[in-house]
Scaffold this motif. Structure first.
Motif, PDB file in Angstrom:
ATOM      1  N   THR A  72       1.030   7.691   8.961  1.00 29.20           N
ATOM      2  CA  THR A  72       0.759   9.097   9.286  1.00 29.20           C
ATOM      3  C   THR A  72       0.057   9.243  10.627  1.00 29.20           C
ATOM      4  OG1 THR A  72      -1.429   9.097   8.270  1.00 29.20           O
ATOM      5  CG2 THR A  72       0.456   9.589   6.824  1.00 29.20           C
ATOM      6  N   GLY A  73      -0.529   8.145  11.120  1.00 33.98           N
ATOM      7  CA  GLY A  73      -1.323   8.218  12.342  1.00 33.98           C
ATOM      8  C   GLY A  73      -2.806   8.376  12.068  1.00 33.98           C
ATOM      9  N   ASP A  74      -3.170   8.639  10.811  1.00 28.10           N
ATOM     10  CA  ASP A  74      -4.578   8.743  10.418  1.00 28.10           C
ATOM     11  C   ASP A  74      -5.012   7.372   9.895  1.00 28.10           C
ATOM     12  OD1 ASP A  74      -6.726   9.018   8.300  1.00 28.10           O
ATOM     13  OD2 ASP A  74      -6.719  11.085   9.052  1.00 28.10           O
ATOM     14  N   LEU A  75      -5.955   6.734  10.593  1.00 35.30           N
ATOM     15  CA  LEU A  75      -6.366   5.372  10.270  1.00 35.30           C
ATOM     16  C   LEU A  75      -6.776   5.224   8.810  1.00 35.30           C
ATOM     17  CD1 LEU A  75      -6.993   2.499  11.386  1.00 35.30           C
ATOM     18  CD2 LEU A  75      -9.306   3.326  11.846  1.00 35.30           C
ATOM     19  N   HIS A  76      -7.669   6.089   8.331  1.00 35.26           N
ATOM     20  CA  HIS A  76      -8.146   5.994   6.946  1.00 35.26           C
ATOM     21  C   HIS A  76      -7.011   6.191   5.940  1.00 35.26           C
ATOM     22  CE1 HIS A  76     -12.127   6.362   8.786  1.00 35.26           C
ATOM     23  NE2 HIS A  76     -12.608   5.875   7.653  1.00 35.26           N
ATOM     24  N   GLU A  77      -6.199   7.208   6.165  1.00 34.52           N
ATOM     25  CA  GLU A  77      -5.127   7.509   5.209  1.00 34.52           C
ATOM     26  C   GLU A  77      -4.051   6.419   5.198  1.00 34.52           C
ATOM     27  OE1 GLU A  77      -5.068   9.790   2.769  1.00 34.52           O
ATOM     28  OE2 GLU A  77      -7.115  10.112   3.473  1.00 34.52           O
ATOM     29  N   ASP A  78      -3.738   5.876   6.373  1.00 37.94           N
ATOM     30  CA  ASP A  78      -2.748   4.799   6.418  1.00 37.94           C
ATOM     31  C   ASP A  78      -3.262   3.563   5.696  1.00 37.94           C
ATOM     32  OD1 ASP A  78      -1.010   6.411   7.776  1.00 37.94           O
ATOM     33  OD2 ASP A  78      -1.359   5.499   9.745  1.00 37.94           O
ATOM     34  N   LEU A  79      -4.518   3.194   5.934  1.00 38.40           N
ATOM     35  CA  LEU A  79      -5.087   2.032   5.249  1.00 38.40           C
ATOM     36  C   LEU A  79      -5.185   2.271   3.742  1.00 38.40           C
ATOM     37  CD1 LEU A  79      -7.887   0.928   7.739  1.00 38.40           C
ATOM     38  CD2 LEU A  79      -5.640  -0.133   7.371  1.00 38.40           C
ATOM     39  N   PHE A  80      -5.491   3.494   3.355  1.00 33.62           N
ATOM     40  CA  PHE A  80      -5.548   3.834   1.935  1.00 33.62           C
ATOM     41  C   PHE A  80      -4.169   3.667   1.291  1.00 33.62           C
ATOM     42  CE2 PHE A  80      -4.992   7.098  -1.386  1.00 33.62           C
ATOM     43  CZ  PHE A  80      -5.870   6.585  -2.334  1.00 33.62           C
ATOM     44  N   ALA A  81      -3.138   4.235   1.906  1.00 30.61           N
ATOM     45  CA  ALA A  81      -1.784   4.152   1.353  1.00 30.61           C
ATOM     46  C   ALA A  81      -1.311   2.705   1.273  1.00 30.61           C
ATOM     47  CB  ALA A  81      -0.816   4.982   2.195  1.00 30.61           C
ATOM     48  N   MET A  82      -1.609   1.919   2.304  1.00 31.00           N
ATOM     49  CA  MET A  82      -1.173   0.527   2.323  1.00 31.00           C
ATOM     50  C   MET A  82      -1.923  -0.313   1.290  1.00 31.00           C
ATOM     51  SD  MET A  82      -0.753   0.024   6.421  1.00 31.00           S
ATOM     52  CE  MET A  82       0.550   0.874   7.292  1.00 31.00           C
ATOM     53  N   THR A  83      -3.201  -0.038   1.121  1.00 30.58           N
ATOM     54  CA  THR A  83      -3.987  -0.791   0.141  1.00 30.58           C
ATOM     55  C   THR A  83      -3.566  -0.407  -1.277  1.00 30.58           C
ATOM     56  OG1 THR A  83      -5.790  -0.874   1.733  1.00 30.58           O
ATOM     57  CG2 THR A  83      -6.327  -1.438  -0.538  1.00 30.58           C
ATOM     58  N   CYS A  84      -3.239   0.851  -1.495  1.00 28.36           N
ATOM     59  CA  CYS A  84      -2.715   1.268  -2.808  1.00 28.36           C
ATOM     60  C   CYS A  84      -1.375   0.588  -3.087  1.00 28.36           C
ATOM     61  CB  CYS A  84      -2.571   2.785  -2.868  1.00 28.36           C
ATOM     62  SG  CYS A  84      -4.143   3.660  -3.013  1.00 28.36           S
ATOM     63  N   TRP A  85      -0.541   0.447  -2.059  1.00 25.59           N
ATOM     64  CA  TRP A  85       0.741  -0.240  -2.219  1.00 25.59           C
ATOM     65  C   TRP A  85       0.506  -1.682  -2.684  1.00 25.59           C
ATOM     66  CZ3 TRP A  85       2.814  -4.673  -0.237  1.00 25.59           C
ATOM     67  CH2 TRP A  85       4.189  -4.885  -0.413  1.00 25.59           C
ATOM     68  N   LEU A  86      -0.472  -2.352  -2.076  1.00 28.50           N
ATOM     69  CA  LEU A  86      -0.779  -3.730  -2.464  1.00 28.50           C
ATOM     70  C   LEU A  86      -1.247  -3.783  -3.912  1.00 28.50           C
ATOM     71  CD1 LEU A  86      -1.129  -6.724  -1.655  1.00 28.50           C
ATOM     72  CD2 LEU A  86      -3.467  -6.127  -0.959  1.00 28.50           C
ATOM     73  N   TRP A 124       2.796  -6.712   4.236  1.00 29.80           N
ATOM     74  CA  TRP A 124       1.596  -5.880   4.074  1.00 29.80           C
ATOM     75  C   TRP A 124       0.583  -6.204   5.168  1.00 29.80           C
ATOM     76  CZ3 TRP A 124      -3.575  -7.016   3.212  1.00 29.80           C
ATOM     77  CH2 TRP A 124      -4.388  -5.908   2.934  1.00 29.80           C
ATOM     78  N   ARG A 125       0.305  -7.485   5.372  1.00 31.09           N
ATOM     79  CA  ARG A 125      -0.663  -7.895   6.390  1.00 31.09           C
ATOM     80  C   ARG A 125      -0.249  -7.374   7.770  1.00 31.09           C
ATOM     81  NH1 ARG A 125      -4.484 -11.685   5.497  1.00 31.09           N
ATOM     82  NH2 ARG A 125      -4.590 -11.925   7.742  1.00 31.09           N
ATOM     83  N   ASP A 126       1.026  -7.539   8.103  1.00 32.46           N
ATOM     84  CA  ASP A 126       1.521  -7.116   9.413  1.00 32.46           C
ATOM     85  C   ASP A 126       1.345  -5.612   9.611  1.00 32.46           C
ATOM     86  OD1 ASP A 126       2.227  -9.744   9.876  1.00 32.46           O
ATOM     87  OD2 ASP A 126       4.374  -9.424   9.543  1.00 32.46           O
ATOM     88  N   ALA A 127       1.625  -4.830   8.558  1.00 29.41           N
ATOM     89  CA  ALA A 127       1.510  -3.374   8.657  1.00 29.41           C
ATOM     90  C   ALA A 127       0.055  -2.943   8.835  1.00 29.41           C
ATOM     91  CB  ALA A 127       2.119  -2.718   7.419  1.00 29.41           C
ATOM     92  N   VAL A 128      -0.850  -3.537   8.064  1.00 30.10           N
ATOM     93  CA  VAL A 128      -2.272  -3.188   8.171  1.00 30.10           C
ATOM     94  C   VAL A 128      -2.799  -3.586   9.546  1.00 30.10           C
ATOM     95  CG1 VAL A 128      -4.579  -3.627   7.240  1.00 30.10           C
ATOM     96  CG2 VAL A 128      -2.658  -3.292   5.678  1.00 30.10           C
ATOM     97  N   ARG A 176     -10.980   3.902  -1.451  1.00 28.83           N
ATOM     98  CA  ARG A 176     -11.475   4.708  -0.317  1.00 28.83           C
ATOM     99  C   ARG A 176     -12.880   4.250   0.096  1.00 28.83           C
ATOM    100  NH1 ARG A 176      -8.225   8.706   1.263  1.00 28.83           N
ATOM    101  NH2 ARG A 176      -6.772   9.614  -0.222  1.00 28.83           N
ATOM    102  N   ASP A 177     -13.748   4.005  -0.884  1.00 31.66           N
ATOM    103  CA  ASP A 177     -15.107   3.531  -0.577  1.00 31.66           C
ATOM    104  C   ASP A 177     -15.061   2.183   0.136  1.00 31.66           C
ATOM    105  OD1 ASP A 177     -16.211   5.775  -1.718  1.00 31.66           O
ATOM    106  OD2 ASP A 177     -16.768   4.789  -3.598  1.00 31.66           O
ATOM    107  N   MET A 178     -14.175   1.287  -0.329  1.00 30.36           N
ATOM    108  CA  MET A 178     -14.058  -0.030   0.289  1.00 30.36           C
ATOM    109  C   MET A 178     -13.594   0.100   1.738  1.00 30.36           C
ATOM    110  SD  MET A 178     -11.464  -3.166  -0.610  1.00 30.36           S
ATOM    111  CE  MET A 178     -10.061  -2.122  -0.306  1.00 30.36           C
ATOM    112  N   ILE A 179     -12.596   0.933   1.978  1.00 33.56           N
ATOM    113  CA  ILE A 179     -12.093   1.129   3.338  1.00 33.56           C
ATOM    114  C   ILE A 179     -13.203   1.690   4.224  1.00 33.56           C
ATOM    115  CG2 ILE A 179     -10.510   2.515   4.747  1.00 33.56           C
ATOM    116  CD1 ILE A 179      -8.477   2.172   2.395  1.00 33.56           C
ATOM    117  N   ASP A 180     -13.940   2.667   3.719  1.00 34.82           N
ATOM    118  CA  ASP A 180     -15.059   3.228   4.494  1.00 34.82           C
ATOM    119  C   ASP A 180     -16.086   2.147   4.818  1.00 34.82           C
ATOM    120  OD1 ASP A 180     -13.936   5.732   4.488  1.00 34.82           O
ATOM    121  OD2 ASP A 180     -15.162   6.484   2.818  1.00 34.82           O
ATOM    122  N   GLY A 181     -16.394   1.302   3.836  1.00 41.88           N
ATOM    123  CA  GLY A 181     -17.372   0.242   4.045  1.00 41.88           C
ATOM    124  C   GLY A 181     -16.914  -0.781   5.065  1.00 41.88           C
ATOM    125  N   VAL A 182     -15.650  -1.179   4.970  1.00 46.54           N
ATOM    126  CA  VAL A 182     -15.111  -2.167   5.915  1.00 46.54           C
ATOM    127  C   VAL A 182     -15.036  -1.572   7.314  1.00 46.54           C
ATOM    128  CG1 VAL A 182     -13.053  -3.497   6.523  1.00 46.54           C
ATOM    129  CG2 VAL A 182     -13.871  -3.498   4.162  1.00 46.54           C
TER     130      VAL A 182
END
Length: 194
Positions: A72-86, A124-128, A176-182
């Protein structure tokens, strides 16, 4: 020359192998079990593969994750979607359910090719990594941040929680909390810090 190989039997055998690997692991799997599950005779399996290991490696080669998370271009939302996929893949996909068995086999057998784990995890790694590198180029991710380390932290928490947490996956708010923390240590605080 003999009859040509039956592709339906090949497919049924490989599918049965993947399914049984998720149920029994490498040590518990037998070629006889695979033949029964695939609905073919033992001779059909033994004609195609000389050993259980060869059959397993061939079955693993058929697995490829379908990584289809749109950015989407939004860093948090993209990482959230990708981590949920994993998380979802580890819970539901045959490839994901096999990862603990693949990891155990790779540790106990130095001849076991680790490429089978990589074929599922690497997309997954490559996309993140690409999302984080884009953030770096746009100036939101610090230039001195170890991108590989950030990717490892995100994936590692999901995997450890699932494998060592009695199979309880992270909930969406925990992701979401984990992504914010990282990201807390990875994001640029002001324009002069870039």
């Amino acid at each position: 020359m003999g009859r040509p190989r039956n592709r339906q039997a090949d497919s049924a055998i490989l599918k049965a192998t993947v399914t049984l690997l998720g149920e029994t692991g490498f040590q518990g799997l037998t070629m006889e079990q695979v033949a029964r599950r695939a609905g073919v005779g033992r001779a059909t399996v033994y004609r195609r593969w000389k050993s259980k290991e060869e059959m397993i490696i061939n079955a693993l080669d058929t697995l490829m994750a379908d990584f289809d998370v749109a950015e989407t271009g939004d860093l948090h939302e993209d990482l959230f979607a990708m981590t949920c996929w994993l998380r979802t893949g580890l819970l539901t996909a045959p490839e994901g359910r096999l990862l603990p068995h693949l990891a155990a086999q790779a540790v106990s057998d130095p001849n076991f090719p680790s490429s089978h784990m990589e074929s599922w995890v690497c997309p997954w790694r490559d996309a993140v990594e690409a999302v984080l590198l884009r953030g770096r180029e746009e100036g939101s991710v610090r230039r001195d941040v170890n991108i590989t380390g950030v990717v490892d932290m995100l994936g590692g928490v999901v995997i450890l929680r699932l494998f060592l947490g009695q199979g309880r996956p992270l909930e969406d708010d925990q992701i979401r909390d984990m992504i914010d923390g990282v990201l807390n240590g990875a994001l640029v605080r002001d324009s002069s810090a870039a």
